[in-house]
Scaffold this motif. Structure first.
Motif, short mmCIF file in Angstrom:
data_model
loop_
_atom_site.label_atom_id
_atom_site.label_comp_id
_atom_site.label_asym_id
_atom_site.label_seq_id
_atom_site.Cartn_x
_atom_site.Cartn_y
_atom_site.Cartn_z
N GLN A 182 0.84 -1.21 0.00
CA GLN A 182 0.00 0.00 0.00
C GLN A 182 0.87 1.26 0.00
N LEU A 183 1.93 1.16 0.74
CA LEU A 183 2.84 2.31 0.80
C LEU A 183 3.46 2.57 -0.58
N LEU A 184 3.91 1.48 -1.24
CA LEU A 184 4.51 1.64 -2.57
C LEU A 184 3.47 2.21 -3.56
N GLU A 185 2.26 1.73 -3.46
CA GLU A 185 1.21 2.23 -4.36
C GLU A 185 0.96 3.72 -4.15
N SER A 186 0.99 4.11 -2.89
CA SER A 186 0.74 5.54 -2.64
C SER A 186 1.92 6.38 -3.14
N ILE A 187 3.12 5.84 -3.02
CA ILE A 187 4.30 6.55 -3.54
C ILE A 187 4.20 6.67 -5.06
N ASN A 188 3.80 5.59 -5.70
CA ASN A 188 3.65 5.61 -7.15
C ASN A 188 2.55 6.58 -7.57
N ALA A 189 1.51 6.63 -6.76
CA ALA A 189 0.41 7.54 -7.08
C ALA A 189 0.85 8.98 -7.06
N GLU A 190 1.90 9.26 -6.33
CA GLU A 190 2.41 10.64 -6.29
C GLU A 190 3.41 10.92 -7.40
N GLY A 191 3.65 9.92 -8.27
CA GLY A 191 4.44 10.19 -9.48
C GLY A 191 5.78 9.50 -9.56
N THR A 192 6.16 8.77 -8.53
CA THR A 192 7.46 8.09 -8.59
C THR A 192 7.35 6.80 -9.39
#
Lengths: 231, 405
Positions: A182-192
């Motif tokens: 979930q953490l990785l998904e949220s990081i990806n959602a912010e553009g990374t």
């Protein structure tokens, strides 16, 4: 973001020549979340090492963020790794003698940030991973999931464009794995941009794109990840 | 700079670092004091005797012929020696500086038994003594031939009436005047016998190298002896070693009722005098070298173990952006911090040990530059020792970070 064309990686000993990657071509767009699966010994880790500038390819062209990195020397590769790439390792790779603050600080020191800037960045990313109250704890005082969160914080602190995750949930139970995903998904959602090597089909399916590696070659758009993982 | 994290890492993993720091501290304490002793001994060994050491040799003529006319033989010997080619001058005397055996006497400036006196080494010589010794007569005059007598045990006049003293002895006897003003002053020997100072020589050491007043020495115009004579011969520059066997042979052949023995150059006398000091210096150098070598090996061992133990950690650092120079710098800095703790502790130990040695063995206190110099040396030794393992660490591949075994 990441553009590999006809990349080969050959390991040579006196008597054996191993082709870990063969004519490997891959393009990853900025902001993508790509999962990489494949059987053991297929070349996933070699791909990760080449993509993360941890190893040089034997041949082929590799452009990272529009820059040809094939001809960079060791120092230039180190600096580029530090600026552009965040790493998340299967076994976290935290430094056991350093507390959380100092662990996250490691790549920032190599970047040459001043004290105030480093402190600001460290506190921000530790808050993101929800470990603000554990900032002075040693890795041995944290659970596996918490340690991986620290590793994610360390990867994020330098604000990289590109995150490379090597089996990020491989050493975690399912509950902790879910929280890390979930953490990785949220990081990806912010553009990374994230490229994640994994053995677990259910995690791979959560990426926007799945690629499959076999015998050092790329087989993209795997139709049945459950089957692929079993191969 | 990563001083903070490195320091905190060391604090969390103290034992091996503390042991190496202690080893450095002990090495420093011993090294500083050993070098201080070496310096002290070297300074003592380097003091000039005041005589022309390069061109002087000595030997004994010991008679066994009961009919020997000793005084006549001495006169003939000295005449023959002085006329031999390559010889500058010769004299019969009782001893030489730093020969570890000679005549000592107390001089005082007032007659009486309860008067404070000053010790001096005595050389009985004739008017050739000043020239043969090659001492520098800086005030007054030499003896005249009329002032020279053979010692007569039957006579009431035990001591000659004149004396030539070293400047150091003059200053000890008459501390309120300059040494040249001591010429003409009267001193007393055997509490009551007056002697007039007629000359001052710049430097003349007594016969005992470990005597604290070794610079106090006197030339007394008298010949002494009954069967055995010690001759001191000064050659022209460069002829010493060549003429020694010639003189021995000449004297042995000139009179068969004696033997010529114990020939020694002044260089040999000096070497004999300071043989134990020289041996101690070599031993201390050896001990210091071994200590430094052991400490270096300890540092190499710790650093090598540390690199091996932390290979994955180094790979991770490289993966996170550490360049090879950054890894090299990390280990050099870590060693610098260990060495700093070691040399700081070592400085305290060194000063403490030196204070004890000054009190116990009357050594000279440490020179101000000894501690900082030793710190620099040990820092440098540490950096050199750790360089190999640190360089090996810098070549750890960042790909190690992704290996799971």
């Amino acid at each position: 973001m990441l553009n590999m064309k006809d990349i080969s990686k050959v390991y040579r000993t006196e008597s054996v020549e191993t082709h870990a990657l063969r004519d490997f071509s891959l393009h990853v767009e900025e902001g993508e979340f790509v999962s990489v699966t494949g059987p053991s010994g297929s070349g996933k880790t070699t791909f990760l090492n080449v993509a993360g500038l941890l190893e040089e390819s034997s041949s082929g062209i590799y452009e990272l963020d529009g820059r040809d990195v094939s001809s960079l020397n060791d120092n230039e590769r180190s600096r580029l790794r530090n600026e552009k790439i965040g790493f998340i390792f299967q076994s976290f790779n935290l430094i056991p003698e350093l507390d959380i603050f100092d662990n996250v600080d490691v790549p920032l020191r190599y970047r040459g940030f001043g004290n105030a800037e480093r402190k600001k960045r460290i506190e921000r990313v530790i808050d993101i991973v929800g470990l603000g109250s554990r900032i002075k704890h040693l890795p041995s005082q944290l659970s596996g999931g918490q340690q991986q969160r620290v590793a994610i914080a360390r990867a994020l602190a330098g604000e990289p464009r590109f995150l490379l995750a090597d089996e990020p949930t491989g050493n975690l139970d399912s509950e902790m794995a879910e929280s890390v995903m979930q953490l990785l998904e949220s990081i990806n959602a912010e553009g990374t941009t994230i490229v994640m090597v994994t053995h677990e089909p259910n995690l791979a399916q959560r990426a926007r794109r799945n690629i499959y590696v076999r015998d050092g070659q790329l087989e993209e758009a795997v139709p049945d990840l459950q089957v692929a993982a079993a191969l | 700079m990563e001083i903070g994290p490195i320091w905190r890492t060391m604090l969390r993993n103290k034992s091996s670092y503390v042991l190496i720091a202690l080893q450095i501290a002990v090495t420093m304490a011993l090294m500083v004091n050993a070098i201080a002793i070496i310096q002290e001994r070297t300074r003592l060994m380097g003091r000039p005797t005041g005589i022309d050491e390069d061109n002087i040799f000595t030997f004994n003529s010991t008679g066994f012929d009961p009919n020997m006319d000793f005084q006549a033989l001495v006169a003939e010997d000295l005449d023959a020696i002085r006329n031999h080619p390559g010889i500058d001058n010769a004299v019969m005397t009782n001893s030489l500086p730093i020969r570890n055996g000679g005549w000592g006497q107390q001089f005082q400036t007032e007659p009486g038994t309860d008067v404070e006196s000053v010790g001096t080494g005595i050389y009985f010589v004739d008017e050739h003594g000043v020239d043969t010794f090659g001492v520098d007569l800086i005030a007054g005059r030499n003896f005249t031939s009329t002032e020279i007598n053979w010692f007569d045990p039957e006579s009431d006049d035990m001591w000659p009436s004149v004396v030539i003293v070293s400047a150091a002895l003059a200053e000890s006897l008459f501390p309120d005047i300059s040494y040249d003003e001591a010429v003409g002053k009267t001193a007393y020997v055997n509490s009551v016998e007056p002697i007039t100072i007629v000359g001052i020589v710049k430097t003349l050491q007594a016969s005992w190298p470990s005597w604290e007043h070794i610079e106090n020495a006197s030339l007394v115009p008298q010949k002494r002896g009954a069967t055995s004579a010690r001759y001191v011969v000064r050659t022209e520059a460069g002829y010493r070693d060549e003429v020694i066997p010639q003189i021995e042979k000449m004297l042995a052949e000139s009179y068969k009722g004696r033997i010529i023995r114990n020939s020694k150059t002044m260089t040999e006398v000096r070497n004999d005098a300071y043989a134990s000091d020289s041996a101690m210096i070599k031993l201390l150098f050896f001990v210091v070298s071994v200590l430094i070598a052991i400490t270096s090996l300890g540092i190499v061992g710790l650093a090598s173990f540390s690199v091996t133990r932390r290979t994955k950690q180094i790979g991770t650092r490289r993966a996170l952006g550490a360049t090879r120079p950054a890894i090299l710098r990390y280990f050099l800095l870590e060693n610098f911090l260990i060495s700093s703790v070691g040399v700081a502790t070592g400085a305290i130990l060194a000063v403490g040990l030196n204070m004890w040695m000054v009190q116990t063995f009357n050594l000279t206190p440490l020179a101000w530059y000894m501690i900082p110099s030793a710190m620099l040396v040990l820092w440098l030794v540490g950096q050199l020792a750790v360089y190999g393992p640190a360089r090996r660490a810098s070549f750890v591949s960042p790909a190690i970070a992704t290996r799971t075994v």
